[in-house]
Design an enzyme around this catalytic site. Sequence first.
Site, mmCIF file in Angstrom:
data_model
loop_
_atom_site.group_PDB
_atom_site.id
_atom_site.type_symbol
_atom_site.label_atom_id
_atom_site.label_comp_id
_atom_site.label_asym_id
_atom_site.label_seq_id
_atom_site.Cartn_x
_atom_site.Cartn_y
_atom_site.Cartn_z
ATOM 1 N N GLU A 160 36.258 7.827 -10.839
ATOM 2 C CA GLU A 160 36.731 7.597 -9.467
ATOM 3 C C GLU A 160 36.421 6.160 -9.053
ATOM 4 O OE1 GLU A 160 34.507 10.460 -7.177
ATOM 5 O OE2 GLU A 160 35.096 12.086 -8.508
ATOM 6 N N CYS B 52 16.341 -36.936 9.361
ATOM 7 C CA CYS B 52 16.971 -35.728 9.900
ATOM 8 C C CYS B 52 18.319 -36.075 10.523
ATOM 9 C CB CYS B 52 16.051 -35.100 10.938
ATOM 10 S SG CYS B 52 16.851 -33.760 11.837
ATOM 11 N N SER C 65 21.588 9.448 -4.493
ATOM 12 C CA SER C 65 22.283 8.193 -4.768
ATOM 13 C C SER C 65 22.587 8.162 -6.263
ATOM 14 C CB SER C 65 21.427 7.009 -4.331
ATOM 15 O OG SER C 65 20.326 6.911 -5.158
ATOM 16 N N GLU D 7 33.394 9.221 1.483
ATOM 17 C CA GLU D 7 33.077 7.864 1.911
ATOM 18 C C GLU D 7 34.026 7.438 3.024
ATOM 19 O OE1 GLU D 7 30.551 6.681 0.210
ATOM 20 O OE2 GLU D 7 30.578 4.483 0.296
ATOM 21 N N ASP E 297 33.634 1.190 -1.149
ATOM 22 C CA ASP E 297 32.548 0.442 -0.520
ATOM 23 C C ASP E 297 32.543 0.746 0.975
ATOM 24 O OD1 ASP E 297 30.425 -1.181 -0.252
ATOM 25 O OD2 ASP E 297 31.515 -3.066 -0.507
ATOM 26 N N CYS F 103 12.784 -32.577 17.480
ATOM 27 C CA CYS F 103 14.121 -32.498 16.893
ATOM 28 C C CYS F 103 14.949 -31.486 17.691
ATOM 29 C CB CYS F 103 14.023 -32.060 15.435
ATOM 30 S SG CYS F 103 15.623 -31.703 14.706
ATOM 31 N N GLU G 173 0.846 -1.206 0.000
ATOM 32 C CA GLU G 173 0.000 0.000 0.000
ATOM 33 C C GLU G 173 0.879 1.254 0.000
ATOM 34 O OE1 GLU G 173 -4.006 -1.093 2.474
ATOM 35 O OE2 GLU G 173 -2.103 -1.441 3.447
ATOM 36 N N TYR G 174 1.963 1.167 0.760
ATOM 37 C CA TYR G 174 2.901 2.291 0.807
ATOM 38 C C TYR G 174 3.480 2.520 -0.592
ATOM 39 C CZ TYR G 174 6.756 5.283 2.114
ATOM 40 O OH TYR G 174 7.615 6.344 2.189
ATOM 41 N N CYS H 204 17.900 -35.621 14.504
ATOM 42 C CA CYS H 204 17.025 -36.393 15.391
ATOM 43 C C CYS H 204 16.575 -37.709 14.779
ATOM 44 C CB CYS H 204 15.807 -35.559 15.785
ATOM 45 S SG CYS H 204 14.628 -35.331 14.454
ATOM 46 N N TYR I 290 34.660 13.156 -2.251
ATOM 47 C CA TYR I 290 34.422 13.113 -3.694
ATOM 48 C C TYR I 290 33.364 14.071 -4.237
ATOM 49 C CZ TYR I 290 31.089 9.773 -1.696
ATOM 50 O OH TYR I 290 30.144 9.166 -0.926
ATOM 51 N N CYS J 226 12.569 -31.575 8.197
ATOM 52 C CA CYS J 226 12.443 -32.576 9.260
ATOM 53 C C CYS J 226 11.093 -32.363 9.934
ATOM 54 C CB CYS J 226 13.566 -32.370 10.274
ATOM 55 S SG CYS J 226 13.231 -33.126 11.869
ATOM 56 N N LYS K 243 34.735 3.486 -6.798
ATOM 57 C CA LYS K 243 33.543 3.558 -5.950
ATOM 58 C C LYS K 243 33.886 2.846 -4.644
ATOM 59 C CE LYS K 243 28.564 2.929 -5.943
ATOM 60 N NZ LYS K 243 28.459 2.434 -4.582
ATOM 61 N N LYS L 249 29.115 -0.875 -11.539
ATOM 62 C CA LYS L 249 29.396 -1.949 -10.581
ATOM 63 C C LYS L 249 30.242 -3.047 -11.211
ATOM 64 C CE LYS L 249 26.965 -0.639 -6.985
ATOM 65 N NZ LYS L 249 26.107 -1.557 -6.318
HETATM 66 S S1 IVH Z 1 29.260 10.513 -5.835
HETATM 67 C C1 IVH Z 1 25.410 12.556 -6.575
HETATM 68 N N1 IVH Z 1 31.557 9.265 -5.757
HETATM 69 O O1 IVH Z 1 28.113 5.429 -3.745
HETATM 70 C C2 IVH Z 1 26.743 12.052 -6.174
HETATM 71 N N2 IVH Z 1 29.744 8.308 -4.570
HETATM 72 O O2 IVH Z 1 25.609 4.744 -5.102
HETATM 73 C C3 IVH Z 1 26.641 10.892 -5.284
HETATM 74 N N3 IVH Z 1 30.296 6.269 -3.374
HETATM 75 O O3 IVH Z 1 25.983 7.389 -1.777
HETATM 76 C C4 IVH Z 1 27.875 10.371 -4.770
HETATM 77 N N4 IVH Z 1 32.404 6.181 -3.932
HETATM 78 O O4 IVH Z 1 28.096 6.436 -0.711
HETATM 79 C C5 IVH Z 1 30.275 9.254 -5.354
HETATM 80 N N5 IVH Z 1 33.644 8.303 -5.766
HETATM 81 C C6 IVH Z 1 32.382 8.288 -5.354
HETATM 82 C C7 IVH Z 1 31.878 7.277 -4.523
HETATM 83 C C8 IVH Z 1 30.533 7.330 -4.157
HETATM 84 C C9 IVH Z 1 31.452 5.595 -3.239
HETATM 85 C C10 IVH Z 1 29.019 5.853 -2.757
HETATM 86 C C11 IVH Z 1 28.321 6.931 -1.992
HETATM 87 C C12 IVH Z 1 26.998 7.117 -2.670
HETATM 88 C C13 IVH Z 1 26.826 5.802 -3.347
HETATM 89 C C14 IVH Z 1 25.906 5.951 -4.538
#
Ligand code: IVH
Length: 680
Positions: free
Chosen positions: A127, A421, A92, A187, A131, A444, A45-46, A424, A239, A439, A129, A327
Site C-alpha cells: 500500500e 554583523c 506504529s 489515514e 503522509d 544589535c 532518567e526517564y 549592526c 487500511y 555578532c 504510505k 520510506k
Molecule cells: S498500517 C500495525 N498502512 O504510518 C499497522 N499505516 O508508521 C499500522 N500509514 O501510524 C498501520 N499509510 O499513520 C498502515 N497504508 C498504511 C499507511 C499507514 C500511512 C501511517 C499510519 C501509521 C504509520 C506507521
Amino acid sequence: MQLSLPDTVEQRLNAEIRVSELRILLEHHNRLYYQSDAPEISDSEYDELFRELTALEEQHPELVTPDSPTQRVGGAPVARFRTVTHGMPMLSLENAFNEDEIRTKLDARIKKELGLADSAVISYVCEPKMDGLAVELVYEQGVLTVASTRGDGVTGEDVTQNIRTIRGLPLRLTGEAVPARMEIRGEVFLSLDAFKQINQARDENGEAPFVNPRNAAAGSLRQLDPRITARRPLSIYCYAPGLVEGASFSSQHEFLQTVSRWGIPVNPLTRQVDGVDGAVAYYHEMNGMRESLPYEIDGTVIKVDSFQLQQELGEKSRAPLWAIACKFPPRQAETLLEDILLSVGRTGVITPVAQLKPVEISGVTVSRATLHNWDEMAAKDIRIGDTVIVERAGDVIPAVVRVVPERRNGSERAVAPPLSCPECGSAVVRIAGEVAIRCIGISCPQQIRESIKHFASRGAMDIEGLGDKVVEELLSLGLVRTVADLYRLTKDDFMLFERMGDKLASNLLAAVDASKKCDLGRYIFALGIRHVGERTAKSLAQAYGSLANLEKATVEELTSVRDIGATVAQSIVIFFNNPHNQAVINQLREYGVDPAVVVKTIGGPLSGKNFVFTGTLTRFTRDFARKQVENQGGNVVASVSRKTDYLVAGEEAGSKLLKAGELGISVLGEDEFLNLLELH
Ligand code: IVH
C-alpha cells in the site's frame, strides 16, 4: 561469559514486581510531562527507566500488557477534546529505507520466525504510505459513531465531528453483511490541491501558511470548530481493522475488498503481490510515481496478507513483525541559488540562508533553504549563481544538499563569512570548537528584535497579543530597546500605533502586567540564555528556586543539576556575568518581574507522617515504597504504635493489621497507598 540459566520462580516474581514498579513510575512521569507540563526527572532518567522496563519485558514477554508504557506510541492527548480509548492499541511500524532492508528486516526475518525456507514465497499486500494522520473509526450497526486520533496509541482524541466532515467517508455503511461493530483505521490527509487552496486563503487573510499538507491536515483535524474543518477538504483512506464483531476476514486483501464494498475509501493503488520481489518492485514503482500523485506519500507499507500468519508473527516493541514501512529517499529539486542572505538570530548567530528561484518540491513551493553554517557552505563550495539541489525531508526546513558543478559558467560568486554583523556592524566572533559565527554587539537591533519576540512568545512569558507585528511596531516607534522596557509601557504608548483601539491597548497592557506573575522556568527560558531550552529552564527553576540563586551559581554547581552539562553551565555563567544582562534583569526586578518557585513545606506533602508496611506486597517492593515515602517527607518505621499514621497492608497481613485496627490507625491497600502518593 555469562551462562543463561532458566529463571527461578523467585527471579520471575522479582521481575514481575519490578515491571509493575517501573510502570507505576513511568506512567506517573508521563502524566507530569504531558498533562501537567511539570516533569520531575530528566529525559535521560526517564529513558533509563524505560530501557529497564523494555529489557525486562523482552526477557519476560508474558509480562507485557497493552497498558504498559512500552506499548504507548508517541505523546498523550491534550485536554481539549474528549479522550477515546482504542479497542486495540494503534501500533506504529518499523522502517526500511531501501530495497535491502525490505528483504532483511521483513522477508528474511518473517521466514526465520515462521521456520520457512529461504525460497518460500510469502503473499504480501503493498500500500502507499499516506503522509497524514492515523485515525480510528467506529461503525456500530453500520453507523459511524466515534472517530478518534491515534494519540499515544492507547487513547486518542475524539474528533468525530471533524471526521464527519470528510465527504468521501460514509456515515453509514452500505451493502451486505455489515458487521454489528467495526473499528477501522485509516489515514486522514489533504490533497495537494486542497493544501494549495487553504494556503492561498490564509495568505489572503494575512495568516501564516502551513508548511506542508500533513501539518495542514493535522491543524484541520484538530480544529475545535467543525465548521472550519468542513471548509478544509480532508480525505481518508482506510487500511487496517481494529476490533470487529460480526464479521471476519482471512486476509488483508479480503478485508480491503470487503470494506471497500461497504463504502469505505481504500487506496486504489493497493496491490497484492507474491514474494518479496513483488513488494520491492512496488516500492520502486511508487517512488517513481510519487511526484505525479495528487497527494503526498512518504513510502509504501508492506503487510503479510494472511491474517493467520499475521497473528502467528505477532508484534515486538510496539510494531508488528508482519509489516514494514518502506520510506522513500527525501524529495529533491534543482534550482538556481540567486543570493546568499545573512540571518541574525536572537543569540547573535549569523546563518547563511539561500535565496532560491522558487521551485516546487512535491506541491510545496520552496524559495529559501538553510545553508546550515559557513563551514558546511565552504565544504560544499556553494556560490551565488550556482544551480543547486534542494531537499525537503519530512517537516524539516528545506536544505541545500549540493551544487551541480556541470551547470557552472564561471560567473558564480563565492561568499566569504562576514567580518561584521550585517545588521549592526559590530564585530563577529567565532568561539573555539563551534561552527557558528556570532555578532557580539549588545545593541544589535536584529538580536534585540529576536530576543524580544522570544521573550513574549508562547513557551516563554506568553504575553497574549504581543506577537511579532506588535514587537516590530514597538521597536520602530523606539518604545522598547530591551525586554525590560515592555514593563514601562503605558496605554498612551500603544495608542501611538497606526491601528490601535482603546480596548486592544488595555488588553495588551493587562497581558504585559499579567506576565509578571509567570512561572520561574518560563522566565529563565524567556531570558534567552544560549543552550537553555524550555526543559533545561524548568530543571534550573526547580533546582534554584529563584533567579537570584541561579545568578550566583558556579559552573561546578550547575553541572551537578540534572540535564546540565559543561557547555550549558558555562553559557549560564557567561550570561549572568554580562553587565548588560545584569542591568536588564535588575530593571525587570524593579518593574516587579521576579518569579520564584513556591518552596514546598519542609520535606514535602507527607512531612512527619509515619508509615508501617506489613504483609506481602505484590505491586512494589518495600524498598521502593520506602524511597517514595521518604521522597515526600515521610518516615517508614518497623512497628505499629500510636505514632503510626498509616499501615500499608499487603496480602496475608497478620498481627500488625490487628494492632492497627485496635489503635484506629488508617490502613491502606497497595492501590490506596499509590493514590496517596499520587503515583496511581
Ligand atoms: S498500517 C500495525 N498502512 O504510518 C499497522 N499505516 O508508521 C499500522 N500509514 O501510524 C498501520 N499509510 O499513520 C498502515 N497504508 C498504511 C499507511 C499507514 C500511512 C501511517 C499510519 C501509521 C504509520 C506507521
